[in-house]
Design a protein around this motif. Sequence first.
Motif, PDB file in Angstrom:
ATOM      1  N   ILE A  99       1.040  -0.402   2.789  1.00  0.00           N
ATOM      2  CA  ILE A  99       0.750  -1.484   3.733  1.00  0.00           C
ATOM      3  C   ILE A  99       1.522  -2.754   3.338  1.00  0.00           C
ATOM      4  O   ILE A  99       2.024  -3.482   4.194  1.00  0.00           O
ATOM      5  N   GLU A 100       1.653  -2.969   2.037  1.00  0.00           N
ATOM      6  CA  GLU A 100       2.465  -4.108   1.566  1.00  0.00           C
ATOM      7  C   GLU A 100       3.888  -4.012   2.121  1.00  0.00           C
ATOM      8  O   GLU A 100       4.457  -5.011   2.564  1.00  0.00           O
ATOM      9  N   THR A 101       4.438  -2.797   2.113  1.00  0.00           N
ATOM     10  CA  THR A 101       5.831  -2.661   2.601  1.00  0.00           C
ATOM     11  C   THR A 101       5.927  -2.994   4.087  1.00  0.00           C
ATOM     12  O   THR A 101       6.998  -3.314   4.584  1.00  0.00           O
ATOM     13  N   LEU A 102       4.800  -2.873   4.813  1.00  0.00           N
ATOM     14  CA  LEU A 102       4.815  -3.202   6.249  1.00  0.00           C
ATOM     15  C   LEU A 102       4.504  -4.679   6.484  1.00  0.00           C
ATOM     16  O   LEU A 102       4.349  -5.125   7.618  1.00  0.00           O
ATOM     17  N   GLY A 103       4.346  -5.419   5.390  1.00  0.00           N
ATOM     18  CA  GLY A 103       4.238  -6.867   5.495  1.00  0.00           C
ATOM     19  C   GLY A 103       2.865  -7.413   5.855  1.00  0.00           C
ATOM     20  O   GLY A 103       2.746  -8.546   6.308  1.00  0.00           O
ATOM     21  N   CYS A 104       1.797  -6.622   5.645  1.00  0.00           N
ATOM     22  CA  CYS A 104       0.451  -7.139   5.941  1.00  0.00           C
ATOM     23  C   CYS A 104      -0.304  -7.388   4.635  1.00  0.00           C
ATOM     24  O   CYS A 104      -0.118  -6.661   3.659  1.00  0.00           O
TER      25      CYS A 104
ATOM     26  N   ARG B 120       2.717  10.972   4.820  1.00  0.00           N
ATOM     27  CA  ARG B 120       1.398  10.830   5.462  1.00  0.00           C
ATOM     28  C   ARG B 120       0.772   9.474   5.115  1.00  0.00           C
ATOM     29  O   ARG B 120       0.095   8.871   5.943  1.00  0.00           O
ATOM     30  N   VAL B 121       0.993   8.999   3.893  1.00  0.00           N
ATOM     31  CA  VAL B 121       0.441   7.692   3.508  1.00  0.00           C
ATOM     32  C   VAL B 121       1.087   6.604   4.379  1.00  0.00           C
ATOM     33  O   VAL B 121       0.413   5.705   4.888  1.00  0.00           O
ATOM     34  N   MET B 122       2.395   6.709   4.605  1.00  0.00           N
ATOM     35  CA  MET B 122       3.081   5.726   5.463  1.00  0.00           C
ATOM     36  C   MET B 122       2.560   5.802   6.891  1.00  0.00           C
ATOM     37  O   MET B 122       2.401   4.786   7.566  1.00  0.00           O
ATOM     38  N   ASN B 123       2.277   7.020   7.347  1.00  0.00           N
ATOM     39  CA  ASN B 123       1.722   7.203   8.692  1.00  0.00           C
ATOM     40  C   ASN B 123       0.369   6.487   8.824  1.00  0.00           C
ATOM     41  O   ASN B 123       0.105   5.774   9.799  1.00  0.00           O
ATOM     42  N   VAL B 124      -0.487   6.664   7.798  1.00  0.00           N
ATOM     43  CA  VAL B 124      -1.795   5.992   7.811  1.00  0.00           C
ATOM     44  C   VAL B 124      -1.594   4.474   7.786  1.00  0.00           C
ATOM     45  O   VAL B 124      -2.250   3.727   8.526  1.00  0.00           O
ATOM     46  N   ALA B 125      -0.650   4.025   6.953  1.00  0.00           N
ATOM     47  CA  ALA B 125      -0.390   2.580   6.859  1.00  0.00           C
ATOM     48  C   ALA B 125      -0.022   2.023   8.237  1.00  0.00           C
ATOM     49  O   ALA B 125      -0.462   0.919   8.612  1.00  0.00           O
ATOM     50  N   SER B 126       0.729   2.788   9.021  1.00  0.00           N
ATOM     51  CA  SER B 126       1.123   2.248  10.326  1.00  0.00           C
ATOM     52  C   SER B 126      -0.056   2.237  11.306  1.00  0.00           C
ATOM     53  O   SER B 126      -0.193   1.311  12.098  1.00  0.00           O
TER      54      SER B 126
END
Length: 402
Positions: free
Chosen positions: A86-91, A18-24
């Motif tokens: 969010i760091e893992t998504l590069g922002c 869910r945290v990854m979902n929010v990050a996206s």
Amino acid sequence: MALIVKKFGGSSVRDAERVMNVASIVTDEYKKGNDVIVVVSAQGDTTDDLIEKAKEINPNGPSRREMDMLLASGEQISIALLAMAIETLGCPVISLLGWQAGFNTDSHHGFARIKNVNPERMRAELAKKNIIIVAGFQGLNKYDDLTTLGRGGSDTSAVAIAASLKADRCQIYTDVDGVYTADPRKVPNAVKMNEITYDEMLELATLGAQVLNNRSVEMAKKYNVELEVLSSLERKPGTVVKEKVKMEKTLIRGVAKDTNVSRISVVGLEDTPGVAFKIFNKLAQQKINIDIILQSVGRNNTKDITFTTSKDRGDDAVAAIESMKDVLEYSSLTVDNNCAKVSIVGAGMESNPGVAAKMFEALYDANINIQMIATSEIKVSVLIDADYADKAVRAVHDKLVD
Ligand code: ADP
Ligand code: ASP
Ligand code: MG
């Protein structure tokens, strides 16, 4: 370029997925070229679990200051995890605790009010093009001690940021896709609303619809922050809360339930002037909020006064009245913690007589006894046995909304 505030509740950040979902969701908004500030709550049931931990140490209730120190930690976990995601998504991203984001509150530990939000640090981070993740539900008082805003307080944190930075949008993401005519988990045929006014939402929230915290709605109305309640799991429009809605005027906007109610009865009071004053003045001094009040005539020049307060203050209210034994005569004092308040809300009620009667008819048909009644221009509330609360909500909803 717009400034968007997004708030995600506990269920929306419950686990890593869910945290990854929010990050996206957050990075998609950022990649459109917008400034994004995110407010998050503690993961899943973390706040409840922390309360239990405190009870293990001190069942009589620890000091409110230490309770705040403990409870504020839940949100600290969420902001760090979401920032890492969010760091893992590069922002570019930075997490901030409430005080770092400028939240100054009064000193009422456990239910502190926001005095102001100093937006300096947030402005500086936005200038650096950072996505900002803020811990909801917390601030700092004038003694530099951590405070929390009361259960569900992260909604208010989000609105306060939106107001102080004049954000273009304030979106409250949760585990349902909008505001319904009743809790969609309890009433399967509840209807989603596209729009609702601040006043109606404020009543619904105050009367128990926890989808938005009532203080957040109050603040949104005051600073004219348009709110959207939407799902973090499905990407589709939610419900907009604003001053005026286009929707044709329906009679009833919603049905709400509140089981956080204590009913206190003082029986056999002297029927003379000043008795109600004595009781409610004492309760006010103890900062005990009273909701419904009923005074009725008893036997032999006596009267009875019954009132409701929240469950956590029920015992305090009883103690306050018992402490007046010398100046207040009565024959008995009882407290009932197994009651629920069921309410209907709708601006259309004002000009339509008979709505209350229909509500009472629905309860009669369901064989549910009414203990107390309270009304205002846009709401009718009844107090009933808590065991029948969900049944009552469904019966009233079926009669008045369907
Ligand atoms: P969050 O963790 O996102 O803050 P909450 O649990 O505080 O979420 O609020 C969302 C819940 O509010 C929903 O799961 C729903 O069961 C409940 N709810 C109660 N009344 C309503 C209503 N009228 N419309 C939508 N949801 C409601
Ligand atoms: N974590 C806090 C609570 O559970 C604040 C919030 O969720 O809004 O009440
Ligand atoms: Mg909530």
